[in-house]
Write a protein that holds these residues in place. Structure first.
Motif, PDB file in Angstrom:
ATOM      1  N   ALA A 112       0.783  -1.253  -0.111  1.00 29.05           N
ATOM      2  CA  ALA A 112       0.028  -0.049  -0.047  1.00 29.05           C
ATOM      3  C   ALA A 112       0.742   1.261   0.042  1.00 29.05           C
ATOM      4  O   ALA A 112       0.582   2.203  -0.663  1.00 29.05           O
ATOM      5  N   SER A 113       1.892   1.001   0.843  1.00 31.21           N
ATOM      6  CA  SER A 113       2.876   2.271   0.902  1.00 31.21           C
ATOM      7  C   SER A 113       3.608   2.641  -0.514  1.00 31.21           C
ATOM      8  O   SER A 113       3.753   3.782  -0.939  1.00 31.21           O
ATOM      9  N   ALA A 114       3.799   1.435  -1.093  1.00 28.59           N
ATOM     10  CA  ALA A 114       4.600   1.445  -2.460  1.00 28.59           C
ATOM     11  C   ALA A 114       3.755   2.182  -3.384  1.00 28.59           C
ATOM     12  O   ALA A 114       3.971   3.005  -4.265  1.00 28.59           O
ATOM     13  N   ALA A 115       2.239   1.784  -3.456  1.00 26.00           N
ATOM     14  CA  ALA A 115       1.436   2.102  -4.488  1.00 26.00           C
ATOM     15  C   ALA A 115       0.995   3.667  -4.182  1.00 26.00           C
ATOM     16  O   ALA A 115       1.217   4.425  -5.051  1.00 26.00           O
ATOM     17  N   ARG A 116       1.037   4.269  -2.989  1.00 26.12           N
ATOM     18  CA  ARG A 116       0.720   5.379  -2.637  1.00 26.12           C
ATOM     19  C   ARG A 116       1.854   6.317  -3.021  1.00 26.12           C
ATOM     20  O   ARG A 116       1.716   7.398  -3.465  1.00 26.12           O
ATOM     21  N   GLY A 117       3.050   5.854  -2.876  1.00 23.98           N
ATOM     22  CA  GLY A 117       4.354   6.634  -3.230  1.00 23.98           C
ATOM     23  C   GLY A 117       4.359   6.686  -4.796  1.00 23.98           C
ATOM     24  O   GLY A 117       4.718   7.978  -5.198  1.00 23.98           O
ATOM     25  N   VAL A 118       3.888   5.617  -5.544  1.00 29.19           N
ATOM     26  CA  VAL A 118       3.730   6.108  -7.069  1.00 29.19           C
ATOM     27  C   VAL A 118       2.809   7.238  -7.309  1.00 29.19           C
ATOM     28  O   VAL A 118       2.972   8.025  -8.185  1.00 29.19           O
ATOM     29  N   GLY A 119       1.581   6.945  -6.779  1.00 31.26           N
ATOM     30  CA  GLY A 119       0.869   8.137  -7.037  1.00 31.26           C
ATOM     31  C   GLY A 119       1.085   9.587  -6.639  1.00 31.26           C
ATOM     32  O   GLY A 119       0.903  10.367  -7.345  1.00 31.26           O
ATOM     33  N   VAL A 120       1.739   9.801  -5.456  1.00 33.07           N
ATOM     34  CA  VAL A 120       2.547  11.036  -5.136  1.00 33.07           C
ATOM     35  C   VAL A 120       3.541  11.711  -6.155  1.00 33.07           C
ATOM     36  O   VAL A 120       3.238  12.615  -6.701  1.00 33.07           O
ATOM     37  N   ARG A 121       4.121  10.546  -6.763  1.00 39.03           N
ATOM     38  CA  ARG A 121       5.283  11.037  -7.515  1.00 39.03           C
ATOM     39  C   ARG A 121       4.630  11.185  -9.020  1.00 39.03           C
ATOM     40  O   ARG A 121       5.509  12.105  -9.838  1.00 39.03           O
ATOM     41  N   HIS A 122       3.809  10.556  -9.466  1.00 38.98           N
ATOM     42  CA  HIS A 122       3.459  10.006 -10.864  1.00 38.98           C
ATOM     43  C   HIS A 122       1.902  10.543 -11.113  1.00 38.98           C
ATOM     44  O   HIS A 122       1.623  10.830 -12.366  1.00 38.98           O
ATOM     45  N   GLY A 123       1.197  10.543 -10.176  1.00 39.48           N
ATOM     46  CA  GLY A 123      -0.300  11.096 -10.237  1.00 39.48           C
ATOM     47  C   GLY A 123      -1.162   9.941 -10.101  1.00 39.48           C
ATOM     48  O   GLY A 123      -0.777   8.727 -10.268  1.00 39.48           O
ATOM     49  N   ASP A 124      -2.405  10.371 -10.245  1.00 39.71           N
ATOM     50  CA  ASP A 124      -3.583   9.139 -10.023  1.00 39.71           C
ATOM     51  C   ASP A 124      -3.598   8.051 -10.806  1.00 39.71           C
ATOM     52  O   ASP A 124      -3.626   7.038 -10.458  1.00 39.71           O
ATOM     53  N   GLU A 125      -3.357   8.317 -12.221  1.00 44.19           N
ATOM     54  CA  GLU A 125      -3.426   7.551 -13.191  1.00 44.19           C
ATOM     55  C   GLU A 125      -2.479   6.199 -12.865  1.00 44.19           C
ATOM     56  O   GLU A 125      -2.492   5.193 -13.137  1.00 44.19           O
ATOM     57  N   ALA A 126      -1.265   6.755 -12.779  1.00 47.62           N
ATOM     58  CA  ALA A 126      -0.151   5.880 -12.156  1.00 47.62           C
ATOM     59  C   ALA A 126      -0.294   5.124 -10.972  1.00 47.62           C
ATOM     60  O   ALA A 126      -0.052   3.937 -11.128  1.00 47.62           O
ATOM     61  N   PHE A 127      -1.199   5.752 -10.148  1.00 49.63           N
ATOM     62  CA  PHE A 127      -1.336   4.855  -8.873  1.00 49.63           C
ATOM     63  C   PHE A 127      -2.416   3.743  -9.195  1.00 49.63           C
ATOM     64  O   PHE A 127      -2.234   2.473  -8.876  1.00 49.63           O
ATOM     65  N   PHE A 128      -3.351   3.980 -10.041  1.00 51.28           N
ATOM     66  CA  PHE A 128      -4.239   2.932 -10.254  1.00 51.28           C
ATOM     67  C   PHE A 128      -3.691   1.950 -11.139  1.00 51.28           C
ATOM     68  O   PHE A 128      -4.093   0.575 -11.232  1.00 51.28           O
ATOM     69  N   GLU A 129      -2.697   2.325 -11.939  1.00 53.27           N
ATOM     70  CA  GLU A 129      -2.155   1.333 -13.053  1.00 53.27           C
ATOM     71  C   GLU A 129      -1.173   0.324 -12.001  1.00 53.27           C
ATOM     72  O   GLU A 129      -1.129  -0.882 -12.187  1.00 53.27           O
ATOM     73  N   PHE A 130      -0.489   0.900 -11.204  1.00 50.08           N
ATOM     74  CA  PHE A 130       0.312   0.116 -10.079  1.00 50.08           C
ATOM     75  C   PHE A 130      -0.291  -0.729  -9.468  1.00 50.08           C
ATOM     76  O   PHE A 130      -0.039  -1.971  -9.280  1.00 50.08           O
ATOM     77  N   ALA A 131      -1.460  -0.281  -9.051  1.00 55.32           N
ATOM     78  CA  ALA A 131      -2.305  -0.890  -8.247  1.00 55.32           C
ATOM     79  C   ALA A 131      -2.840  -2.518  -8.977  1.00 55.32           C
ATOM     80  O   ALA A 131      -2.986  -3.324  -8.322  1.00 55.32           O
ATOM     81  N   SER A 132      -3.266  -2.203  -9.959  1.00 54.79           N
ATOM     82  CA  SER A 132      -3.699  -3.148 -10.773  1.00 54.79           C
ATOM     83  C   SER A 132      -2.726  -4.342 -10.862  1.00 54.79           C
ATOM     84  O   SER A 132      -2.889  -5.404 -10.786  1.00 54.79           O
ATOM     85  N   ALA A 133      -1.436  -3.879 -11.223  1.00 50.15           N
ATOM     86  CA  ALA A 133      -0.521  -4.721 -11.649  1.00 50.15           C
ATOM     87  C   ALA A 133      -0.129  -5.582 -10.225  1.00 50.15           C
ATOM     88  O   ALA A 133       0.352  -6.510  -9.984  1.00 50.15           O
ATOM     89  N   ALA A 134      -0.320  -4.626  -8.948  1.00 49.70           N
ATOM     90  CA  ALA A 134       0.159  -5.179  -7.728  1.00 49.70           C
ATOM     91  C   ALA A 134      -1.006  -6.565  -7.392  1.00 49.70           C
ATOM     92  O   ALA A 134      -0.754  -7.437  -7.020  1.00 49.70           O
TER      93      ALA A 134
END
Length: 220
Positions: free
Chosen positions: A118-140
């Motif tokens: 969860a921390s990794a996904a949130r960090g992706v969102g902080v650095r790259h935006g919401d679309e990146a968060f949800f893409e990363f979350a799906s991959a996770a």
């Protein structure tokens, strides 16, 4: 986009699932550690994480708000995210009918990975935006059951920096923000995941796209 969906991954830790309608916790600790060397990373503790960040999609001024509380180690959350959420996104998020809000709610099903992922996904969102968060979350979620430190890949989902992802997993700088989400869920009566609320009202009929659509349509 060219990337490998098994990017976090691969040590073969089985993730348990409890219950039929959702996950309720009670998993174990697989004791794995991180292999920063797979990406030639020299990990250091992240500084100044944005603890106010919360991943969202859609129109923030929409009349309908959908909140979803999830645990990245919950098998039912993976089913929801991969099989049902795409329908909600296509039919309601993209047209701007709803404001969709992700909330973390580590039960945890698996104590070793719930907060780090969860921390990794949130960090992706902080650095790259919401679309990146949800893409990363799906991959996770696609990688669920093999969270760990597998081989390096050409590209992480969401355009994420693998060393930053590993640092966010190792040091969990977003743990307080994640706990804040969980406290919010507990105040709303969340006891298992995924837990879905439409304008503050729980979807009682499960987490299928049909059940959520019905609740959204009633509000619209």
């Amino acid at each position: 986009m060219r990337h490998t969906r098994r990017s976090l991954l691969a040590a073969g830790a089985a993730v348990g699932v409890a219950g039929l309608a959702g996950c309720s916790g009670g998993g174990g600790n697989d004791g794995l550690s991180f292999d920063a060397g797979a990406y030639d990373c020299d990990l250091s503790e992240p500084s100044d994480p944005d603890l106010d960040y919360r991943p969202t999609l859609g129109d923030p001024d929409a009349d309908v708000t959908v909140q979803v509380f999830e645990d990245f180690t919950c098998g039912h959350c993976a089913t929801y995210n991969l099989d049902h959420f795409p329908t909600i996104r296509e039919e309601y998020v993209e047209p701007g009918d709803i404001h969709y809000q992700h909330r973390d709610f580590p039960l945890p099903v698996n104590e070793r990975w719930a907060v780090p992922v969860a921390s990794a996904a949130r960090g992706v969102g902080v650095r790259h935006g919401d679309e990146a968060f949800f893409e990363f979350a799906s991959a996770a979620y696609e990688s669920q059951g093999s969270y760990g430190q597998g081989s390096a890949t050409e590209e992480m989902p969401g355009g994420a920096d693998p060393c930053a992802v590993l640092a966010d997993m190792e040091y969990t700088p977003y743990a307080d923000a994640i706990q804040s989400d969980k406290s919010e869920g507990e105040s709303m009566g969340v006891g298992g995941t995924p837990a879905i609320f439409v304008n503050g009202n729980p979807v009682q009929e499960g987490y299928s796209a049909e059940a959520i659509s019905s609740a959204i349509d009633a509000e619209l």
